[in-house]
Design an enzyme around this catalytic site. Structure first.
Site, PDB file in Angstrom:
ATOM      1  N   SER A 182       0.795  -1.229   0.000  1.00 61.03           N
ATOM      2  CA  SER A 182       0.000   0.000   0.000  1.00 61.03           C
ATOM      3  C   SER A 182       0.827   1.278   0.000  1.00 61.03           C
ATOM      4  O   SER A 182       0.367   2.305  -0.479  1.00 61.03           O
ATOM      5  CB  SER A 182      -0.960   0.001   1.185  1.00 61.03           C
ATOM      6  OG  SER A 182      -0.271  -0.215   2.397  1.00 61.03           O
ATOM      7  N   HIS A 210      -5.277  -3.203  -3.093  1.00 59.67           N
ATOM      8  CA  HIS A 210      -4.879  -2.278  -4.162  1.00 59.67           C
ATOM      9  C   HIS A 210      -4.759  -2.945  -5.525  1.00 59.67           C
ATOM     10  O   HIS A 210      -4.422  -2.282  -6.503  1.00 59.67           O
ATOM     11  CB  HIS A 210      -3.560  -1.593  -3.804  1.00 59.67           C
ATOM     12  CG  HIS A 210      -3.654  -0.810  -2.540  1.00 59.67           C
ATOM     13  ND1 HIS A 210      -4.164   0.468  -2.500  1.00 59.67           N
ATOM     14  CD2 HIS A 210      -3.348  -1.139  -1.258  1.00 59.67           C
ATOM     15  CE1 HIS A 210      -4.142   0.900  -1.249  1.00 59.67           C
ATOM     16  NE2 HIS A 210      -3.664  -0.057  -0.479  1.00 59.67           N
ATOM     17  N   LYS A 242     -11.666   0.986  -2.419  1.00 64.17           N
ATOM     18  CA  LYS A 242     -10.602   1.541  -3.263  1.00 64.17           C
ATOM     19  C   LYS A 242     -11.059   1.537  -4.724  1.00 64.17           C
ATOM     20  O   LYS A 242     -11.898   2.346  -5.087  1.00 64.17           O
ATOM     21  CB  LYS A 242      -9.303   0.806  -2.968  1.00 64.17           C
ATOM     22  CG  LYS A 242      -8.813   1.264  -1.582  1.00 64.17           C
ATOM     23  CD  LYS A 242      -7.768   0.435  -0.933  1.00 64.17           C
ATOM     24  CE  LYS A 242      -7.471   1.042   0.442  1.00 64.17           C
ATOM     25  NZ  LYS A 242      -6.919   0.113   1.393  1.00 64.17           N
TER      26      LYS A 242
HETATM   27  C1  LIG Z   1      -6.953  -0.013   2.847  1.00 62.75           C
HETATM   28  C2  LIG Z   1      -6.360  -1.329   3.163  1.00 62.75           C
HETATM   29  C3  LIG Z   1      -6.967  -2.208   4.058  1.00 62.75           C
HETATM   30  C4  LIG Z   1      -8.155  -1.797   4.892  1.00 62.75           C
HETATM   31  O1  LIG Z   1      -9.299  -1.744   4.139  1.00 62.75           O
HETATM   32  P1  LIG Z   1     -10.508  -0.826   4.670  1.00 62.75           P
HETATM   33  O2  LIG Z   1     -11.671  -1.314   3.918  1.00 62.75           O
HETATM   34  O3  LIG Z   1     -10.124   0.561   4.340  1.00 62.75           O
HETATM   35  O4  LIG Z   1     -10.605  -1.069   6.138  1.00 62.75           O
HETATM   36  C5  LIG Z   1      -6.436  -3.457   4.214  1.00 62.75           C
HETATM   37  N1  LIG Z   1      -5.331  -3.825   3.549  1.00 62.75           N
HETATM   38  C6  LIG Z   1      -4.694  -3.002   2.711  1.00 62.75           C
HETATM   39  C7  LIG Z   1      -3.478  -3.471   1.997  1.00 62.75           C
HETATM   40  C8  LIG Z   1      -5.182  -1.730   2.500  1.00 62.75           C
HETATM   41  O5  LIG Z   1      -4.532  -0.887   1.703  1.00 62.75           O
END
Ligand SMILES: *Cc1c(COP(=O)(O)O)cnc(C)c1O
Length: 410
Positions: A182, A210, A242
């Site tokens: 991330s 991602h 995302k």
């Molecule tokens: C954003 C993210 C999460 C958390 O997801 P949310 O739905 O925002 O709680 C988990 N793992 C990774 C790699 C992320 O980038």
């Protein structure tokens, strides 16, 4: 009246964080999530959202949300196991499973909770969990919470994982990694990791927050991009906040895996279900992911444009081919100064500092979206060139050592 003793106990850590350029403050948006933002009342072009395909404010997604709210109301009213599991949740789970070619998928309210729920349901005392040291905080927290023996291995290093696995005598062994990291944007070597895991009878779980929607021919994510199968990665987690532009997350896999999560995942069982309207909106965005492959093509074009331009400017690009394009800075103060300089030029980029990234590895985390225009990326590049020059000047012309021309990996 605030509680004076409580406040006095809390202040020192806050003051220390502020003194070290690590203080976080929230910015307030008065616009939808899209490239043109209104941030604290000011117009900005944003390059820090994870809305990679431009679906967060897509009319079809908004309409689906509105229609479902008309039909189901807003709140789900209860957890999935009590009376909160609606037809919209169920249909979305079936559509996600179909899209990914897996028997089933299970919705969670957030990605954080999906990771906590999956890991703690699969391993516990007497077991072992192995995680890449740059995994997302939620996956690391899940490992710690599980009670399994927690071990980190070096970033994207299957050999180091192998050495760790050779030494373990644990009952069950789970290896968990991000598909796309991330804060770095690089991709896990899933074939190699799965080979090592398989040799040691460990299970591999991938958090594809991602990658899902962005990578692979059909948008199915990092596994599709790398040609990795379900047999290699039996536990697949993706998020919906995302690329899908809505909220929530899911785990996809076999019927036995999903039934295990329904029975034993505490963060699935003991929480209110997502709004059914969010599930309906996500069904609309999943349809766009499947039908509008051009979004991934445009995203790739913006990534290529940005990387080429940044290279010409001598910026410290990191080794990423994904929508996450960090520029390595190093020092926290310098990262903040660059983000502030960009903001005065109308560009919003997040300065990412410890503890989100290891100490000494502060960076500008630039994210690109299919919603960005070519000219917005050009504007970003021009602002980066100006900002770098300004910060170099303020730094007493200390050009270069940590902001030079070579591609670096921390
Ligand atoms: C954003 C993210 C999460 C958390 O997801 P949310 O739905 O925002 O709680 C988990 N793992 C990774 C790699 C992320 O980038």
């Amino acid at each position: 009246m605030p509680h004076a003793a409580l406040d006095a106990a809390l202040r020192p850590a806050l003051n220390e964080r502020r003194a070290r350029a690590l203080y976080r403050r929230r910015r307030t948006l008065a616009s939808p999530q899209q490239p043109e933002l209104v941030v604290d009342g000011q117009p900005r072009v944003g390059f820090c959202s994870n809305d990679y395909l431009g679906l967060a404010n897509h009319p079809a997604v908004v309409t689906a949300f509105r229609n479902a709210a008309g039909r189901y109301g807003v709140g789900s009213g209860a957890s999935h196991l009590v009376c909160g599991h609606s037809a919209e949740h169920h249909a979305l789970e079936e559509e996600l499973a179909d899209f990914l070619g897996r028997e089933r998928a299970l919705l969670f309210s957030t990605g954080y909770m999906a990771n906590l729920g999956a890991v703690t349901a699969l391993v516990g005392k007497g077991d072992a969990i192995f995680e890449d040291r740059l995994n997302h905080a939620s996956l690391l927290d899940a490992g710690l919470l599980s009670g399994a023996r927690f071990q980190r291995f070096l970033h994207n290093d299957p050999h180091h994982l192998k050495r760790r696995l050779e030494k373990t005598t644990a009952h069950r062994q789970l290896v968990a990694v991000d598909g796309v990291f991330s804060m770095d944007g690089d991709i896990a070597p899933l074939s190699e990791l799965s080979r090592v895991a398989h040799e040691h009878s460990a299970w591999l779980m991938v958090d594809d927050a991602h990658g899902f929607g962005c990578l692979g021919e059909t948008g199915a994510g990092t596994l599709e991009h790398l040609g990795v199968t379900e047999a290699e990665v039996p536990i697949y987690m993706g998020t919906l906040g995302k690329a899908l532009g809505t909220a929530g997350a899911f785990v996809a896999g076999s019927d036995a895996l999903i039934e295990t999560l329904i029975q034993f995942s505490r963060s699935y069982i003991y929480t209110t279900a997502l709004s059914p309207a969010v599930a309906a909106a996500t069904r609309a965005s999943l349809k766009l992911v499947r039908e509008e492959g051009w979004r991934r093509t445009v995203l790739q074009e913006r990534i290529a444009q940005f990387r080429q331009g940044a290279r010409q400017l001598g910026l410290n690009l990191m080794a990423s081919d994904t929508a996450i394009q960090p520029i390595w800075v190093g020092e926290d103060e310098r990262a903040l100064a660059l983000a502030n300089a960009l903001e005065t030029r109308g560009i919003w980029v997040a300065a990412i500092r410890p503890p989100t990234v290891p100490p000494g590895s502060a960076r500008l985390r630039i994210t690109l979206s299919a919603a960005h225009s070519e000219s917005q990326v050009t504007q970003l590049l021009a602002a980066l060139a100006d900002s770098k020059a300004e910060v170099d000047r303020l730094d007493g012309n200390r050009s270069g050592a940590d902001f030079g021309t070579d591609e670096v990996t921390p």
